[in-house]
Each structure stands twice: as C-alpha cells, then as structure tokens.
Design a protein around this motif. Structure first.
Motif, PDB file in Angstrom:
ATOM      1  N   VAL A 207       0.840  -1.199   0.000  1.00  0.00           N
ATOM      2  CA  VAL A 207       0.000   0.000   0.000  1.00  0.00           C
ATOM      3  C   VAL A 207       0.875   1.249   0.000  1.00  0.00           C
ATOM      4  O   VAL A 207       0.651   2.186  -0.765  1.00  0.00           O
TER       5      VAL A 207
ATOM      6  N   SER B 110       1.415   3.977  -3.103  1.00  0.00           N
ATOM      7  CA  SER B 110       1.039   5.380  -2.915  1.00  0.00           C
ATOM      8  C   SER B 110       2.227   6.338  -2.870  1.00  0.00           C
ATOM      9  O   SER B 110       2.068   7.525  -3.132  1.00  0.00           O
ATOM     10  N   GLN B 111       3.434   5.833  -2.565  1.00  0.00           N
ATOM     11  CA  GLN B 111       4.552   6.743  -2.350  1.00  0.00           C
ATOM     12  C   GLN B 111       5.750   6.524  -3.273  1.00  0.00           C
ATOM     13  O   GLN B 111       6.807   7.089  -3.049  1.00  0.00           O
TER      14      GLN B 111
ATOM     15  N   ASN C 161       1.374   7.227 -11.232  1.00  0.00           N
ATOM     16  CA  ASN C 161       1.085   8.654 -11.109  1.00  0.00           C
ATOM     17  C   ASN C 161      -0.273   8.947 -11.737  1.00  0.00           C
ATOM     18  O   ASN C 161      -0.904   8.077 -12.337  1.00  0.00           O
ATOM     19  N   ASP C 162      -0.731  10.188 -11.570  1.00  0.00           N
ATOM     20  CA  ASP C 162      -2.047  10.575 -12.081  1.00  0.00           C
ATOM     21  C   ASP C 162      -2.170  10.353 -13.581  1.00  0.00           C
ATOM     22  O   ASP C 162      -3.208   9.902 -14.064  1.00  0.00           O
TER      23      ASP C 162
END
Length: 86
Positions: A50, A54-55, A60-61
């Motif tokens: 997770v 996320s990091q 990416n978007d």
C-alpha cells in the motif's frame, strides 16, 4: 505501474520466478502482488505494498487517467456523484 519501468518489473518477475518455491508457501500466493512488493522495496524499503503504491513514482495521475480500466472505475463512481438526490 510497470509502464515506463519495464526493466525493473521484468527483473522483479524474473527474481520471483527463480526463487519462488511452492513447497515453502504458507498461505495464498498472488504473483502480481509479489512483483509489486519486490519492485517497491527499491524505493520504499521495508514498506507494505500500500505504501509502495502510494509513495513511489511507479504510479502517477497520468498513468491512472490514461488507463482504460481506471477511467471506467472513475466514471462508475462519478455516476453516483452526478445523480441528483430525489
């Protein structure tokens, strides 16, 4: 996540294929989850999947909004938000 990072994810899969031993399996096995875990440790050592998802810069978007399945999921959620309450 592998898009643009093919070498890392291919090598992670190769490592998994080389070292996975079904006789040592204690629970369920998910190959894709394991590959994410291996690749993710390169940027977030000791972190869960997770956190890695996320990091890290593997996702990416731009990748999310250009992925057909993600666009479908976003549209699904938006259909609930766009519906007026009656």
């Amino acid at each position: 996540m592998a898009d643009g990072n093919e070498a890392i994810f291919d090598d992670a899969k190769q490592y998994l294929d080389t070292h996975f031993d079904k006789s040592r399996l204690k629970d369920k096995f998910y190959e894709e989850k394991s590959i994410i875990g291996i690749a993710g440790q390169l940027q977030k050592s000791g972190s869960s999947n997770v956190v890695c998802i996320s990091q890290t810069d593997y996702l990416n978007d731009e990748k999310i909004y250009s992925n057909d399945k993600c666009v479908e999921i976003i549209a699904f959620f938006n259909s609930f938000l766009a519906t007026p309450n009656e």
